[in-house]
Write a protein that holds these residues in place. Structure first.
Motif, mmCIF file in Angstrom:
data_model
loop_
_atom_site.group_PDB
_atom_site.id
_atom_site.type_symbol
_atom_site.label_atom_id
_atom_site.label_comp_id
_atom_site.label_asym_id
_atom_site.label_seq_id
_atom_site.Cartn_x
_atom_site.Cartn_y
_atom_site.Cartn_z
ATOM 1 N N LEU A 25 0.860 -1.168 0.000
ATOM 2 C CA LEU A 25 0.000 0.000 0.000
ATOM 3 C C LEU A 25 0.898 1.220 0.000
ATOM 4 O O LEU A 25 1.724 1.381 0.891
ATOM 5 C CB LEU A 25 -0.922 0.027 1.223
ATOM 6 C CG LEU A 25 -1.799 1.263 1.378
ATOM 7 C CD1 LEU A 25 -2.805 1.332 0.227
ATOM 8 C CD2 LEU A 25 -2.527 1.242 2.703
ATOM 9 N N LEU A 26 0.762 2.024 -1.024
ATOM 10 C CA LEU A 26 1.595 3.218 -1.138
ATOM 11 C C LEU A 26 0.729 4.458 -1.039
ATOM 12 O O LEU A 26 -0.308 4.553 -1.669
ATOM 13 C CB LEU A 26 2.330 3.220 -2.488
ATOM 14 C CG LEU A 26 3.196 2.011 -2.792
ATOM 15 C CD1 LEU A 26 3.652 2.056 -4.241
ATOM 16 C CD2 LEU A 26 4.384 1.984 -1.861
ATOM 17 N N ARG A 27 1.170 5.429 -0.245
ATOM 18 C CA ARG A 27 0.510 6.732 -0.182
ATOM 19 C C ARG A 27 1.517 7.731 -0.722
ATOM 20 O O ARG A 27 2.692 7.678 -0.410
ATOM 21 C CB ARG A 27 0.133 7.115 1.239
ATOM 22 C CG ARG A 27 -0.800 6.152 1.878
ATOM 23 C CD ARG A 27 -2.235 6.405 1.965
ATOM 24 N NE ARG A 27 -2.812 7.660 2.217
ATOM 25 C CZ ARG A 27 -4.005 7.957 1.717
ATOM 26 N NH1 ARG A 27 -4.625 7.128 0.942
ATOM 27 N NH2 ARG A 27 -4.572 9.084 1.997
ATOM 28 N N SER A 28 1.042 8.628 -1.516
ATOM 29 C CA SER A 28 1.933 9.565 -2.156
ATOM 30 C C SER A 28 1.356 10.961 -2.054
ATOM 31 O O SER A 28 0.147 11.147 -2.042
ATOM 32 C CB SER A 28 2.106 9.177 -3.632
ATOM 33 O OG SER A 28 2.883 10.119 -4.299
ATOM 34 N N SER A 29 2.219 11.946 -1.976
ATOM 35 C CA SER A 29 1.815 13.345 -2.041
ATOM 36 C C SER A 29 2.572 13.958 -3.206
ATOM 37 O O SER A 29 3.770 14.210 -3.109
ATOM 38 C CB SER A 29 2.141 14.065 -0.733
ATOM 39 O OG SER A 29 1.702 15.397 -0.806
ATOM 40 N N SER A 46 2.549 16.826 -10.533
ATOM 41 C CA SER A 46 3.212 15.615 -11.021
ATOM 42 C C SER A 46 2.425 14.406 -10.538
ATOM 43 O O SER A 46 2.325 14.158 -9.337
ATOM 44 C CB SER A 46 4.648 15.530 -10.495
ATOM 45 O OG SER A 46 5.402 16.596 -10.991
ATOM 46 N N ILE A 47 1.859 13.672 -11.467
ATOM 47 C CA ILE A 47 1.025 12.522 -11.131
ATOM 48 C C ILE A 47 1.905 11.275 -11.091
ATOM 49 O O ILE A 47 2.716 11.062 -11.996
ATOM 50 C CB ILE A 47 -0.103 12.355 -12.173
ATOM 51 C CG1 ILE A 47 -0.975 13.618 -12.210
ATOM 52 C CG2 ILE A 47 -0.942 11.118 -11.899
ATOM 53 C CD1 ILE A 47 -1.647 13.964 -10.898
ATOM 54 N N PRO A 48 1.759 10.441 -10.055
ATOM 55 C CA PRO A 48 2.570 9.221 -9.977
ATOM 56 C C PRO A 48 2.409 8.347 -11.219
ATOM 57 O O PRO A 48 1.329 8.269 -11.809
ATOM 58 C CB PRO A 48 2.020 8.517 -8.731
ATOM 59 C CG PRO A 48 1.445 9.616 -7.896
ATOM 60 C CD PRO A 48 0.896 10.610 -8.886
ATOM 61 N N LEU A 67 -10.216 22.936 -3.639
ATOM 62 C CA LEU A 67 -10.056 22.096 -4.823
ATOM 63 C C LEU A 67 -9.404 20.807 -4.349
ATOM 64 O O LEU A 67 -8.313 20.825 -3.787
ATOM 65 C CB LEU A 67 -9.177 22.801 -5.856
ATOM 66 C CG LEU A 67 -8.975 22.064 -7.171
ATOM 67 C CD1 LEU A 67 -10.279 22.045 -7.963
ATOM 68 C CD2 LEU A 67 -7.891 22.748 -7.983
ATOM 69 N N HIS A 68 -10.089 19.670 -4.534
ATOM 70 C CA HIS A 68 -9.625 18.378 -4.017
ATOM 71 C C HIS A 68 -9.224 17.496 -5.192
ATOM 72 O O HIS A 68 -10.033 17.181 -6.062
ATOM 73 C CB HIS A 68 -10.738 17.720 -3.206
ATOM 74 C CG HIS A 68 -10.351 16.410 -2.608
ATOM 75 N ND1 HIS A 68 -11.279 15.517 -2.143
ATOM 76 C CD2 HIS A 68 -9.158 15.819 -2.383
ATOM 77 C CE1 HIS A 68 -10.669 14.448 -1.663
ATOM 78 N NE2 HIS A 68 -9.383 14.602 -1.811
ATOM 79 N N LEU A 69 -7.967 17.080 -5.215
ATOM 80 C CA LEU A 69 -7.423 16.208 -6.253
ATOM 81 C C LEU A 69 -7.091 14.873 -5.606
ATOM 82 O O LEU A 69 -6.442 14.825 -4.559
ATOM 83 C CB LEU A 69 -6.158 16.842 -6.834
ATOM 84 C CG LEU A 69 -5.278 15.992 -7.722
ATOM 85 C CD1 LEU A 69 -6.021 15.597 -8.988
ATOM 86 C CD2 LEU A 69 -4.006 16.736 -8.072
ATOM 87 N N GLU A 89 -3.729 12.150 -2.576
ATOM 88 C CA GLU A 89 -4.687 13.239 -2.617
ATOM 89 C C GLU A 89 -4.007 14.526 -2.193
ATOM 90 O O GLU A 89 -3.011 14.520 -1.482
ATOM 91 C CB GLU A 89 -5.928 12.964 -1.778
ATOM 92 C CG GLU A 89 -5.712 12.756 -0.313
ATOM 93 C CD GLU A 89 -7.022 12.383 0.374
ATOM 94 O OE1 GLU A 89 -7.994 13.152 0.261
ATOM 95 O OE2 GLU A 89 -7.056 11.330 1.007
ATOM 96 N N LYS A 90 -4.548 15.599 -2.701
ATOM 97 C CA LYS A 90 -4.017 16.923 -2.400
ATOM 98 C C LYS A 90 -5.186 17.899 -2.417
ATOM 99 O O LYS A 90 -6.073 17.795 -3.260
ATOM 100 C CB LYS A 90 -2.969 17.311 -3.459
ATOM 101 C CG LYS A 90 -2.227 18.555 -3.148
ATOM 102 C CD LYS A 90 -1.252 18.312 -2.030
ATOM 103 C CE LYS A 90 -0.572 19.595 -1.629
ATOM 104 N NZ LYS A 90 0.046 19.509 -0.342
#
Length: 152
Positions: A25-29, A46-48, A67-69, A89-90
């Motif tokens: 399980l990877l979480r990324s910002s 920059s999208i993973p 604004l939720h991405l 998410e950002k």
């Protein structure tokens, strides 16, 4: 079966997959850059790798103030078992001067570009007042007479 030091916290995360399945399980910002010019804000994110437009979601929340991405990529093995799950998410604050109905998003070569046009600034309203040319005393009498006639 070997004991993991993380097994003590697993009850806190009931939906967390078992370590025995060797799932990751990877979480990324994601990294981002914000630019502004006279007519718009532009956010480049920059999208993973591996995440495409179908795996992305862009929403305006909290009455237009956020604004939720968010995005997700799930990898499955030949038995359709989940091998890895990457999520990110950002959230960005949106100013009152942004036209949230006109925000656009485009993904190209791993960079999501969001364009948020600015609203036109409100121009101060002007109202013309008619200028009359009468003696000032007669103007006061007109006001007094009008107020008496309004009562009857």
């Amino acid at each position: 079966r070997h004991e993991s030091p993380f097994m003590d916290i697993m009850p806190v995360l009931p939906d967390f997959p078992s370590i025995e399945k060797e799932m990751t399980l990877l979480r990324s910002s994601p990294g981002y850059e914000i630019r502004e010019d006279a007519g718009k804000y532009e956010i480049s994110v920059s999208i993973p790798e591996g995440i495409n437009a179908d795996n992305l979601k862009v929403e305006v929340e909290n009455d237009g103030s956020v604004l939720h991405l968010s995005g997700q990529q799930t990898t499955r093995d030949e038995n359709d078992e989940v091998v890895s799950d990457m999520r990110f998410e950002k959230r960005f604050s949106i100013g009152a001067n942004v036209d949230t109905d006109q925000i656009t998003a485009n993904l190209d070569e791993g960079v999501l570009v969001l364009k948020a046009p600015k609203l036109e600034p409100d121009t101060p309203q002007r109202q013309s007042i008619t200028i009359t040319q009468k003696p000032h005393a007669s103007l006061d009498e007109e006001v007094v007479q009008k107020s008496y006639s309004d009562e009857f």
